[in-house]
Design a protein around this motif. Structure first.
Motif, PDB file in Angstrom:
ATOM      1  N   GLY A 121       0.778  -1.230   0.000  1.00  0.00           N
ATOM      2  CA  GLY A 121       0.000   0.000   0.000  1.00  0.00           C
ATOM      3  C   GLY A 121       0.809   1.280   0.000  1.00  0.00           C
ATOM      4  N   PHE A 122       2.095   1.193   0.229  1.00  0.00           N
ATOM      5  CA  PHE A 122       2.931   2.394   0.198  1.00  0.00           C
ATOM      6  C   PHE A 122       3.217   2.755  -1.253  1.00  0.00           C
ATOM      7  CE2 PHE A 122       4.304   0.365   4.282  1.00  0.00           C
ATOM      8  CZ  PHE A 122       3.581   1.216   5.091  1.00  0.00           C
ATOM      9  N   GLY A 123       3.054   3.987  -1.584  1.00  0.00           N
ATOM     10  CA  GLY A 123       3.267   4.425  -2.959  1.00  0.00           C
ATOM     11  C   GLY A 123       1.947   4.771  -3.624  1.00  0.00           C
ATOM     12  N   LYS A 124       2.033   5.013  -4.905  1.00  0.00           N
ATOM     13  CA  LYS A 124       0.859   5.471  -5.652  1.00  0.00           C
ATOM     14  C   LYS A 124      -0.127   4.338  -5.929  1.00  0.00           C
ATOM     15  CE  LYS A 124       3.319   9.220  -7.799  1.00  0.00           C
ATOM     16  NZ  LYS A 124       3.609   9.977  -8.983  1.00  0.00           N
ATOM     17  N   LYS A 125      -1.412   4.688  -5.883  1.00  0.00           N
ATOM     18  CA  LYS A 125      -2.478   3.724  -6.144  1.00  0.00           C
ATOM     19  C   LYS A 125      -2.339   3.121  -7.540  1.00  0.00           C
ATOM     20  CE  LYS A 125      -6.756   5.011  -7.032  1.00  0.00           C
ATOM     21  NZ  LYS A 125      -8.138   5.484  -6.906  1.00  0.00           N
ATOM     22  N   ARG A 126      -1.838   3.899  -8.450  1.00  0.00           N
ATOM     23  CA  ARG A 126      -1.713   3.469  -9.842  1.00  0.00           C
ATOM     24  C   ARG A 126      -0.905   2.164  -9.989  1.00  0.00           C
ATOM     25  NH1 ARG A 126       1.171   7.179 -14.452  1.00  0.00           N
ATOM     26  NH2 ARG A 126       1.008   5.684 -16.136  1.00  0.00           N
ATOM     27  N   TYR A 127       0.056   1.951  -9.098  1.00  0.00           N
ATOM     28  CA  TYR A 127       0.954   0.799  -9.217  1.00  0.00           C
ATOM     29  C   TYR A 127       0.674  -0.301  -8.193  1.00  0.00           C
ATOM     30  CZ  TYR A 127       3.453   4.118 -12.116  1.00  0.00           C
ATOM     31  OH  TYR A 127       3.789   5.036 -13.084  1.00  0.00           O
ATOM     32  N   LEU A 128      -0.495  -0.280  -7.571  1.00  0.00           N
ATOM     33  CA  LEU A 128      -0.796  -1.267  -6.540  1.00  0.00           C
ATOM     34  C   LEU A 128      -0.679  -2.709  -7.049  1.00  0.00           C
ATOM     35  CD1 LEU A 128      -3.760   0.303  -4.540  1.00  0.00           C
ATOM     36  CD2 LEU A 128      -1.548  -0.406  -3.632  1.00  0.00           C
ATOM     37  N   LEU A 129      -1.287  -3.014  -8.168  1.00  0.00           N
ATOM     38  CA  LEU A 129      -1.254  -4.395  -8.661  1.00  0.00           C
ATOM     39  C   LEU A 129       0.155  -4.827  -9.039  1.00  0.00           C
ATOM     40  CD1 LEU A 129      -4.570  -4.601 -10.714  1.00  0.00           C
ATOM     41  CD2 LEU A 129      -4.087  -5.530  -8.450  1.00  0.00           C
ATOM     42  N   LEU A 130       0.916  -3.940  -9.623  1.00  0.00           N
ATOM     43  CA  LEU A 130       2.302  -4.249  -9.964  1.00  0.00           C
ATOM     44  C   LEU A 130       3.115  -4.511  -8.695  1.00  0.00           C
ATOM     45  CD1 LEU A 130       4.528  -4.527 -12.074  1.00  0.00           C
ATOM     46  CD2 LEU A 130       4.854  -2.054 -11.946  1.00  0.00           C
ATOM     47  N   ARG A 131       2.936  -3.658  -7.678  1.00  0.00           N
ATOM     48  CA  ARG A 131       3.636  -3.876  -6.410  1.00  0.00           C
ATOM     49  C   ARG A 131       3.149  -5.160  -5.751  1.00  0.00           C
ATOM     50  NH1 ARG A 131       2.952   1.482  -5.795  1.00  0.00           N
ATOM     51  NH2 ARG A 131       1.324   1.257  -4.240  1.00  0.00           N
TER      52      ARG A 131
END
Length: 147
Positions: free
Chosen positions: A80-90
Motif C-alpha cells: 500500500g505504500f506508494g501510488k495507487k496506480r501501481y498497486l497491482l504491480l507492487r
C-alpha cells in the motif's frame, strides 16, 4: 488514514487468502508446498534457542498459523505504500519476492527447504501462491481506495 487502513485490511486479506490456499491444497495434492512445516520448524527452533518449550501438535499448528498470518499481513501491507496506480504491480512484485524468498532463504536460515522445494511443481506453486496473496492484497487496497 484511508491509505493506512486500506493497506492493513489488504495485507490481512492477502495473508488469509494465501493461508486458505496452502491449507486447502495440501489436503488434496501431495506435491503442494508445506510452508506450515517450515513455520513449525522455525517456531520450534526459535523457542528452543530461548530455552522455552515449544508447543506441539495442534497447539504448534495454531501458533504457527497465527504467526504466519500476522507476519504475512504486515509484509503484504507494504504494498500500500506508494501510488495507487501501481498497486497491482507492487502486489505481484511483493508476492513474487516472498515466494522466491521462501525457496531460497529457508536453508541459509537453518531450516529444511524440502517442504517448499521437493519438486519443480512445489517450487512453482510456492511462488504462485505468495504472488496470489500479493495480488489479493493489492486488489483489496485498490477497491477500498476507490470508495
Amino acid at each position: 488514514m484511508k491509505k493506512l487502513i486500506s493497506s492493513m485490511v489488504g495485507g490481512i486479506t492477502g495473508a488469509v487468502a494465501l493461508n486458505i490456499v496452502h491449507q486447502a491444497v495440501k489436503q488434496i495434492d501431495h506435491e503442494a508446498p508445506r510452508v506450515d512445516l517450515v513455520g513449525e520448524e522455525a517456531l520450534t527452533k526459535g523457542m528452543e534457542s530461548l530455552g522455552l518449550t515449544p508447543p506441539n501438535g495442534n497447539a504448534l499448528f495454531i501458533a504457527t498459523l497465527t504467526g504466519d498470518i500476522l507476519s504475512n499481513a504486515l509484509y503484504y501491507s507494504t504494498i500500500g505504500f506508494g501510488k495507487k496506480r501501481y498497486l497491482l504491480l507492487r502486489g505481484a512484485a511483493v508476492g513474487i519476492a516472498a515466494g522466491v524468498g521462501a525457496l531460497t532463504l529457508t536453508g541459509p536460515m537453518g531450516l529444511s527447504d524440502a517442504p517448499v522445494t521437493r519438486t519443480d511443481k512445489t517450487k512453482l506453486l510456492t511462488v504462485a501462491w505468495y504472488t496470489l496473496g500479493g495480488l489479493v492484497a493489492a486488489s483489496v487496497m485498490r477497491a477500498l481506495r476507490n470508495k
